[in-house]
Design a protein around this motif. Structure first.
Motif, PDB file in Angstrom:
ATOM      1  N   PHE A  68      -6.769   0.150  -2.110  1.00  0.00           N
ATOM      2  CA  PHE A  68      -6.587   1.561  -2.217  1.00  0.00           C
ATOM      3  C   PHE A  68      -6.408   2.015  -0.731  1.00  0.00           C
ATOM      4  O   PHE A  68      -7.015   0.689   0.103  1.00  0.00           O
ATOM      5  N   GLU A  69      -5.443   2.439  -0.403  1.00  0.00           N
ATOM      6  CA  GLU A  69      -5.483   2.945   0.514  1.00  0.00           C
ATOM      7  C   GLU A  69      -6.044   4.109   1.440  1.00  0.00           C
ATOM      8  O   GLU A  69      -4.665   5.157   1.255  1.00  0.00           O
ATOM      9  N   VAL A  70      -6.826   3.606   1.827  1.00  0.00           N
ATOM     10  CA  VAL A  70      -7.970   5.588   1.255  1.00  0.00           C
ATOM     11  C   VAL A  70      -9.110   5.381   2.701  1.00  0.00           C
ATOM     12  O   VAL A  70      -9.153   4.621   3.493  1.00  0.00           O
ATOM     13  N   ASP A  71      -8.917   7.113   3.426  1.00  0.00           N
ATOM     14  CA  ASP A  71      -9.643   7.015   4.457  1.00  0.00           C
ATOM     15  C   ASP A  71     -11.146   7.267   3.874  1.00  0.00           C
ATOM     16  O   ASP A  71     -11.039   8.491   3.014  1.00  0.00           O
ATOM     17  N   GLN A  72     -11.920   7.239   4.281  1.00  0.00           N
ATOM     18  CA  GLN A  72     -13.349   7.090   3.837  1.00  0.00           C
ATOM     19  C   GLN A  72     -13.602   8.795   4.452  1.00  0.00           C
ATOM     20  O   GLN A  72     -14.116   8.960   5.681  1.00  0.00           O
ATOM     21  N   PRO A  73     -14.423   9.789   3.579  1.00  0.00           N
ATOM     22  CA  PRO A  73     -15.383  11.455   4.212  1.00  0.00           C
ATOM     23  C   PRO A  73     -16.312  11.189   4.977  1.00  0.00           C
ATOM     24  O   PRO A  73     -16.577   9.970   4.571  1.00  0.00           O
ATOM     25  N   SER A  74     -15.969  11.931   5.781  1.00  0.00           N
ATOM     26  CA  SER A  74     -17.533  11.761   6.721  1.00  0.00           C
ATOM     27  C   SER A  74     -18.950  12.277   5.867  1.00  0.00           C
ATOM     28  O   SER A  74     -20.041  11.807   5.941  1.00  0.00           O
TER      29      SER A  74
END
Length: 216
Positions: A68-74
């Motif tokens: 998973f190449e994803v950014d973690q939401p704030s």
């Protein structure tokens, strides 16, 4: 990662039956290259075994990677929804490699149509005597509020150009050529924790194939 509020129609997501997780990459019109048997490999955990957390085992064999190449939401709600959308996808792969259509992992992270979808996917692999090998890659994730239900819609691109089927008896791998068929968009409607539950679960899943915007 984009965030926006979706209309109530988002809650009507349904499974796209013609575009199943069972597609093992490549152009269906291209000739398959059946290679010799691989050496297998012992299972290696890609996630927690669940022994300490009470969650199901989702370890995968060493010949399969789910990335998973994803950014973690704030936003904490969105982050929790994304985490368990990823867990559902991992659980699908675990069920395929375990060859178990009733595997507890996907049932732990899903409800309703999403549970039925996972069971059918795994069953089709088992019936055809295939397991999965290679790399199943997900990226470009975004999370969106669903105003009508308080849920979150998780959308991700998928690249399955290096994700192949492996015959469980001969252990031969069905290699295929990269094509637009390898690029999909997953849309997972996440239901927030209810009652005594503590985790977000996938309620609906929609898979769109041949998505040019997901091609890298």
């Amino acid at each position: 990662m984009a965030r926006r509020t979706l209309s109530t129609t988002t809650a009507a997501l349904t499974t796209t039956a013609a575009l199943l997780l069972t597609a093992c990459g490549g152009d269906s019109d291209a000739p398959d290259d059946i290679k010799g048997a691989d050496t297998g490999g012992s299972p290696s955990a890609s996630t927690s075994s669940g022994a300490d957390s009470g969650r199901p085992d989702m370890s995968l064999p060493s010949y399969l990677k789910v990335e998973f190449e994803v950014d973690q939401p704030s936003d904490s709600r969105h982050a929790a929804a994304l985490d368990n959308a990823k867990n559902y996808i991992l659980a699908l792969n675990h069920g395929i490699t375990a060859q178990d259509p009733e595997d507890p992992a996907y049932r732990f992270y899903s409800l309703g149509n999403a549970t039925q979808y996972a069971r059918k996917q795994i069953q089709s692999w088992v019936d055809d005597e295939w397991t999965a090998t290679g790399t199943d890659d997900y990226y470009d994730a975004r999370t969106d509020d669903v105003a009508s239900s308080g849920g979150v819609l998780v959308t991700m691109c998928r690249d399955q150009s290096k994700f192949y089927g492996k015959n469980v008896k001969t252990r031969k791998i069905r290699y295929t050529k990269e094509s637009l068929n390898d690029y999909q968009e997953f849309r997972l409607l996440m239901k927030p924790p209810q009652g005594g539950q503590k985790i977000w679960k996938v309620l609906q899943i929609e898979v769109q194939g041949r998505v040019k915007e997901c091609r890298r």
